[in-house]
Design an enzyme around this catalytic site. Structure first.
Site, PDB file in Angstrom:
ATOM      1  N   CYS A   2       6.738  -0.471   0.203  1.00  0.00           N
ATOM      2  CA  CYS A   2       7.878  -0.474  -0.704  1.00  0.00           C
ATOM      3  C   CYS A   2       7.390  -0.689  -2.131  1.00  0.00           C
ATOM      4  O   CYS A   2       6.533  -1.529  -2.393  1.00  0.00           O
ATOM      5  CB  CYS A   2       8.916  -1.542  -0.396  1.00  0.00           C
ATOM      6  SG  CYS A   2       9.642  -1.404   1.223  1.00  0.00           S
ATOM      7  N   ARG A  27       3.795   3.936  -2.079  1.00  0.00           N
ATOM      8  CA  ARG A  27       3.956   2.689  -1.328  1.00  0.00           C
ATOM      9  C   ARG A  27       4.973   2.817  -0.193  1.00  0.00           C
ATOM     10  O   ARG A  27       5.101   1.919   0.644  1.00  0.00           O
ATOM     11  CB  ARG A  27       4.396   1.564  -2.269  1.00  0.00           C
ATOM     12  CG  ARG A  27       3.405   1.281  -3.371  1.00  0.00           C
ATOM     13  CD  ARG A  27       3.889   0.163  -4.231  1.00  0.00           C
ATOM     14  NE  ARG A  27       3.915  -1.091  -3.505  1.00  0.00           N
ATOM     15  CZ  ARG A  27       2.898  -1.932  -3.422  1.00  0.00           C
ATOM     16  NH1 ARG A  27       1.774  -1.654  -4.025  1.00  0.00           N
ATOM     17  NH2 ARG A  27       2.995  -3.040  -2.746  1.00  0.00           N
ATOM     18  N   TRP A  75       9.627   1.742   2.536  1.00  0.00           N
ATOM     19  CA  TRP A  75       8.940   1.989   3.816  1.00  0.00           C
ATOM     20  C   TRP A  75       9.634   1.039   4.786  1.00  0.00           C
ATOM     21  O   TRP A  75       9.456  -0.171   4.711  1.00  0.00           O
ATOM     22  CB  TRP A  75       7.450   1.674   3.682  1.00  0.00           C
ATOM     23  CG  TRP A  75       6.636   2.062   4.876  1.00  0.00           C
ATOM     24  CD1 TRP A  75       6.037   3.269   5.105  1.00  0.00           C
ATOM     25  CD2 TRP A  75       6.299   1.238   6.003  1.00  0.00           C
ATOM     26  NE1 TRP A  75       5.364   3.242   6.308  1.00  0.00           N
ATOM     27  CE2 TRP A  75       5.505   2.011   6.882  1.00  0.00           C
ATOM     28  CE3 TRP A  75       6.595  -0.084   6.366  1.00  0.00           C
ATOM     29  CZ2 TRP A  75       5.000   1.513   8.083  1.00  0.00           C
ATOM     30  CZ3 TRP A  75       6.095  -0.574   7.562  1.00  0.00           C
ATOM     31  CH2 TRP A  75       5.305   0.229   8.408  1.00  0.00           C
ATOM     32  N   ASN A 101      10.619  -5.959  -1.402  1.00  0.00           N
ATOM     33  CA  ASN A 101       9.433  -5.525  -0.664  1.00  0.00           C
ATOM     34  C   ASN A 101       9.052  -6.692   0.231  1.00  0.00           C
ATOM     35  O   ASN A 101       8.910  -7.801  -0.258  1.00  0.00           O
ATOM     36  CB  ASN A 101       8.307  -5.204  -1.664  1.00  0.00           C
ATOM     37  CG  ASN A 101       6.982  -4.921  -0.988  1.00  0.00           C
ATOM     38  OD1 ASN A 101       6.938  -4.517   0.167  1.00  0.00           O
ATOM     39  ND2 ASN A 101       5.907  -5.125  -1.719  1.00  0.00           N
ATOM     40  N   GLY A 102       8.902  -6.436   1.533  1.00  0.00           N
ATOM     41  CA  GLY A 102       8.488  -7.521   2.425  1.00  0.00           C
ATOM     42  C   GLY A 102       9.424  -7.669   3.600  1.00  0.00           C
ATOM     43  O   GLY A 102      10.254  -6.794   3.874  1.00  0.00           O
ATOM     44  N   GLU A 482     -14.606   8.224   9.620  1.00  0.00           N
ATOM     45  CA  GLU A 482     -13.809   8.500   8.420  1.00  0.00           C
ATOM     46  C   GLU A 482     -13.256   9.935   8.451  1.00  0.00           C
ATOM     47  O   GLU A 482     -12.089  10.168   8.135  1.00  0.00           O
ATOM     48  CB  GLU A 482     -14.671   8.258   7.171  1.00  0.00           C
ATOM     49  CG  GLU A 482     -14.043   8.591   5.841  1.00  0.00           C
ATOM     50  CD  GLU A 482     -12.834   7.737   5.483  1.00  0.00           C
ATOM     51  OE1 GLU A 482     -12.473   6.828   6.248  1.00  0.00           O
ATOM     52  OE2 GLU A 482     -12.226   8.019   4.431  1.00  0.00           O
ATOM     53  N   LYS A 486      -9.231  10.719   8.478  1.00  0.00           N
ATOM     54  CA  LYS A 486      -8.595  11.554   7.451  1.00  0.00           C
ATOM     55  C   LYS A 486      -7.855  12.730   8.099  1.00  0.00           C
ATOM     56  O   LYS A 486      -6.742  13.059   7.713  1.00  0.00           O
ATOM     57  CB  LYS A 486      -9.646  12.094   6.468  1.00  0.00           C
ATOM     58  CG  LYS A 486     -10.155  11.063   5.478  1.00  0.00           C
ATOM     59  CD  LYS A 486      -9.126  10.788   4.391  1.00  0.00           C
ATOM     60  CE  LYS A 486      -9.598   9.763   3.377  1.00  0.00           C
ATOM     61  NZ  LYS A 486      -9.637   8.376   3.867  1.00  0.00           N
ATOM     62  N   GLU A 489      -4.647  11.464   9.968  1.00  0.00           N
ATOM     63  CA  GLU A 489      -3.556  10.954   9.130  1.00  0.00           C
ATOM     64  C   GLU A 489      -2.938  12.047   8.257  1.00  0.00           C
ATOM     65  O   GLU A 489      -1.758  12.004   7.945  1.00  0.00           O
ATOM     66  CB  GLU A 489      -3.993   9.761   8.282  1.00  0.00           C
ATOM     67  CG  GLU A 489      -4.874  10.080   7.116  1.00  0.00           C
ATOM     68  CD  GLU A 489      -5.151   8.872   6.224  1.00  0.00           C
ATOM     69  OE1 GLU A 489      -4.249   8.047   6.025  1.00  0.00           O
ATOM     70  OE2 GLU A 489      -6.280   8.762   5.727  1.00  0.00           O
ATOM     71  N   HIS A 505     -21.586   9.455  27.450  1.00  0.00           N
ATOM     72  CA  HIS A 505     -21.046   8.360  28.270  1.00  0.00           C
ATOM     73  C   HIS A 505     -19.536   8.513  28.483  1.00  0.00           C
ATOM     74  O   HIS A 505     -18.871   7.567  28.892  1.00  0.00           O
ATOM     75  CB  HIS A 505     -21.374   7.016  27.621  1.00  0.00           C
ATOM     76  CG  HIS A 505     -22.853   6.791  27.483  1.00  0.00           C
ATOM     77  ND1 HIS A 505     -23.664   6.568  28.571  1.00  0.00           N
ATOM     78  CD2 HIS A 505     -23.667   6.830  26.404  1.00  0.00           C
ATOM     79  CE1 HIS A 505     -24.925   6.452  28.153  1.00  0.00           C
ATOM     80  NE2 HIS A 505     -24.953   6.604  26.834  1.00  0.00           N
ATOM     81  N   LYS A 604       0.809   3.464   1.335  1.00  0.00           N
ATOM     82  CA  LYS A 604      -0.531   3.184   0.825  1.00  0.00           C
ATOM     83  C   LYS A 604      -0.910   1.707   0.898  1.00  0.00           C
ATOM     84  O   LYS A 604      -2.006   1.372   1.309  1.00  0.00           O
ATOM     85  CB  LYS A 604      -0.674   3.692  -0.602  1.00  0.00           C
ATOM     86  CG  LYS A 604      -2.127   3.656  -1.053  1.00  0.00           C
ATOM     87  CD  LYS A 604      -2.382   4.580  -2.177  1.00  0.00           C
ATOM     88  CE  LYS A 604      -3.837   4.567  -2.585  1.00  0.00           C
ATOM     89  NZ  LYS A 604      -4.741   5.167  -1.591  1.00  0.00           N
TER      90      LYS A 604
HETATM   91  C1  F6R Z   1      -6.990   6.037   4.968  1.00  0.00           C
HETATM   92  C2  F6R Z   1      -6.525   4.919   4.167  1.00  0.00           C
HETATM   93  C3  F6R Z   1      -6.276   3.625   4.841  1.00  0.00           C
HETATM   94  C4  F6R Z   1      -6.720   2.437   3.971  1.00  0.00           C
HETATM   95  C5  F6R Z   1      -6.340   1.119   4.648  1.00  0.00           C
HETATM   96  C6  F6R Z   1      -6.823  -0.081   3.865  1.00  0.00           C
HETATM   97  O1  F6R Z   1      -7.161   7.196   4.199  1.00  0.00           O
HETATM   98  O2  F6R Z   1      -6.313   5.045   2.991  1.00  0.00           O
HETATM   99  O3  F6R Z   1      -6.890   3.573   6.089  1.00  0.00           O
HETATM  100  O4  F6R Z   1      -8.098   2.522   3.766  1.00  0.00           O
HETATM  101  O5  F6R Z   1      -4.946   1.046   4.784  1.00  0.00           O
HETATM  102  O6  F6R Z   1      -6.232  -0.142   2.608  1.00  0.00           O
HETATM  103  P1  F6R Z   1      -6.815  -1.078   1.479  1.00  0.00           P
HETATM  104  O7  F6R Z   1      -8.185  -0.582   1.154  1.00  0.00           O
HETATM  105  O8  F6R Z   1      -5.871  -0.947   0.323  1.00  0.00           O
HETATM  106  O9  F6R Z   1      -6.868  -2.468   2.030  1.00  0.00           O
END
Ligand code: F6R
Length: 609
Positions: A2, A27, A75, A101-102, A482, A486, A489, A505, A604
């Protein structure tokens, strides 16, 4: 999760707040809303399910004059993402508007009390209770009512509140989650982060735990929950506004990928003295304490966790110190063995991730020294740690992290080299040589970026796939994780990353005719073993896509597609291999017609556990 914005000044309040919400939409983006206090004393609330654009479309049909406004992009936690659950939430009389937010953990008990006292709820949110409680306790002093309500709330919150009878006042309160004040001239701002207001002012002030902000045109007063004024220092934000704009790119993520050479350059910048000594003053530990460290524990989530995994290889290699890397969400619940001689490194782009924050609090309670590696000045993670190393990648808007992750990788190498220098496990010449290798990386990343056309073409071919596997060895393994993260997501394709040696395995059973397998295979001592693994999957029908170093032909006979990267030291290779993996995921998502910046169900800053 949020985004919240508040404004009081001379400008059109709605415009300012919408501008802030556009920058905070990363957010949360399942609904949005605003409240505007009009010159006639009316408090108008408009809210809409869906992305901010839905709300903007609706608002465009009428004028909403007023120079005080609050806004929210959501969110969802309590209540589905519908119009009625969007914020602002209001009290029975429509005099109080609240964005939040929260989560308010004791909201069930509060709701029962409110219903017994005759209040009628109009949403399923926890937020609405705050509006009703303020309504009950307001006797002309809005800040006093908010302070009193906050004392009865359990959980995490940032609240921003406007009242119909207060044309020059927005009140905000904070516990656990981020809130920043923007200090203007004849106007003041509130935001979840500074991007909400950097188009208007670069002077910011952080708000601490359980503090309440009274925001007026001519000034800002911050108090604790008992009403005692607390002094605070403002700081200057040097991010420029263009950093938070798309700059001609279709998506922020594509722009942020392009900004990676600068992110690495800035993060490494100015750390070697003329005599070749590496500086990391940010760690603020004495050399004696550094020499006393017995173990390093890295805590992080998602992509930041993958940066931590790479950090483990570097620190163990250079410092001969045991390093554990743990997902922050698991850390504190297994009663981890950390203490005074443990260096804990908490990696978080946002500096607000609840799991990471709770994990570092736990580590500090066990007397460990906590170093935050974060991209966000003044963030909660940095303020609650013993020390903070800021990655300097500028604001990152796309939900999927790119330039912040590459900067975290650079930061982890610097931490490893610095510990090695102080502990004497690497001599000065070697530290200097590794730093010089690192300083080459930004131009090598530029080189990689200039070769991405074949990756885009490959992405179009992979757009209809349902499953993709990623393999790597050594530091290629975290990059396999990674690449898979990516792709899932962004493109919603089932993707998994494995250590290449592990597939026999079990995971190799997933390979069938045509299954795409991306192998991260830059030149490395384990190359021969990796080549074997590529052959193994190819023999079972896999379509092999191999990321290989220029001139290395060892793997090409077994590769259906080769993605070339320039040569660097094998330990540093993640700084280069990560780039095609990011481009591949973004371009597959684009080819599937998806929103690259705002993938479904995500936000995010993950500020709930
Ligand atoms: C993936 C991504 C997330 C963040 C994770 C941690 O592309 O962006 O997996 O890396 O939510 O976020 P931070 O680094 O802000 O703690």
């Amino acid at each position: 999760m949020c985004g919240i914005v508040g404004y009081v000044g001379e400008q059109d309040g709605l415009e300012v707040v919408l501008g802030g919400l556009r920058r905070l939409e990363y957010r949360g983006y399942d609904s949005a809303g605003v409240a505007i206090l009009g010159p006639d004393g009316s408090l108008t609330v408009e809210r809409k399910a869906g992305k901010l654009a839905n709300l903007e479309k609706e608002l465009a049909e009428r004028a909403f004059p007023g120079t005080l406004a609050i806004g929210h992009t959501r969110w969802a936690t309590h209540g589905a993402p519908t119009d009625r659950n969007a914020h602002p939430q209001v009290d029975c009389s429509g005099a109080v508007a609240v964005v939040h937010n929260g989560t308010i953990e004791n909201f069930g008990a509060l709701v029962r009390g409110l219903e017994e006292r005759g209040h009628e709820r109009s949403s399923d949110t926890d937020t609405e209770v705050v509006a009703h409680l303020v309504e009950e306790r307001y006797t002309g002093d809005l800040a006093a009512a908010v302070r009193s309500v906050c004392k009865d709330l359990d959980g995490s919150f940032v609240l921003v509140i406007a009242h119909r009878d207060q044309p020059d006042l927005v009140v905000a309160a904070r516990r656990n989650l981020p809130l920043v004040v923007g200090l203007g001239d004849g106007e003041n701002f509130l935001g979840s982060d500074v991007t909400a207001f950097i188009a208007h002012t670069r002077e910011a002030r952080a708000v601490d735990q359980d503090q309440v902000v009274e925001l007026r045109r001519t000034g800002v007063v911050v108090t604790d929950l008992d009403g005692n004024v607390v002094e605070g220092e403002s700081y200057h934000v040097d991010w420029d506004t263009s950093a938070a704009e798309k700059g001609g790119h279709e998506f922020f993520m594509l722009k942020e990928i392009e900004e990676q050479p600068a992110a690495v350059r800035e993060t490494l910048g100015g750390r070697l003295t003329e005599q070749g000594v590496l500086h990391l003053d940010e760690l603020s530990m004495s050399d004696e304490d550094i020499r006393d460290i017995e173990q390093v524990v890295i805590i992080a989530c998602g992509s930041s966790y993958h940066s931590g995994l790479v950090g483990k290889y570097a620190i163990e290699r250079w410092c001969r110190l045991p390093v554990q890397v743990e997902m922050a969400s698991e850390f504190r619940y297994r009663d981890p063995v950390v203490g005074r001689r443990t260096l804990v490194i908490a990696i978080s782009q946002s500096g607000e991730t609840a799991d990471t924050l709770e994990a570092l609090r736990h580590a500090r309670a066990q007397k460990a020294w906590v170093l935050a590696v974060t991209n966000t000045l003044g963030s909660t993670v940095s303020r609650e740690s013993d020390a903070a190393f800021y990655t300097r990648s500028g604001p990152e808007v796309a939900v999927a992290s790119t330039k912040a992750v590459i900067a975290q990788l650079a930061a982890m190498y610097v931490v490893g080299l610095y510990l090695a220098q102080v502990r004497g496990t690497r001599d000065a010449d070697e530290v200097r040589a590794h730093m010089h290798d690192l300083e080459e990386i930004p131009s090598l990343v530029e080189d990689v970026l200039s070769r991405m056309e074949p990756v885009r073409a490959l992405a179009r071919e992979l757009a209809s796939e349902e499953r993709v596997l990623f393999l790597g060895r050594h530091v290629g393994y975290p990059m396999a994780l990674e690449g898979a993260l990516k792709l899932k997501e962004l493109a919603y394709i089932s993707a998994e990353g494995f250590p290449a040696g592990e597939i026999k395995h079990g995971p190799i059973a997933l390979v069938e005719e045509g299954t795409p397998v991306v192998v991260i295979a830059p030149r490395h001592a384990l190359q021969a073993k990796l080549v074997n693994n590529v052959q193994e999957v190819r023999a079972r029908g896999a379509r092999t896509i191999v990321i290989a170093t220029d001139g290395d032909e060892s793997v090409t006979p077994y590769a259906d597609t080769v993605i070339r990267i320039p040569d660097t030291k094998s330990l540093l290779a993640p700084l280069l291999t990560i780039v095609p993996l990011q481009v591949l995921a973004a371009e597959v998502a684009r080819a599937r017609g998806l929103d690259v910046d705002q993938p479904r169900n995500l936000a995010k800053s993950v500020t709930v556990e």
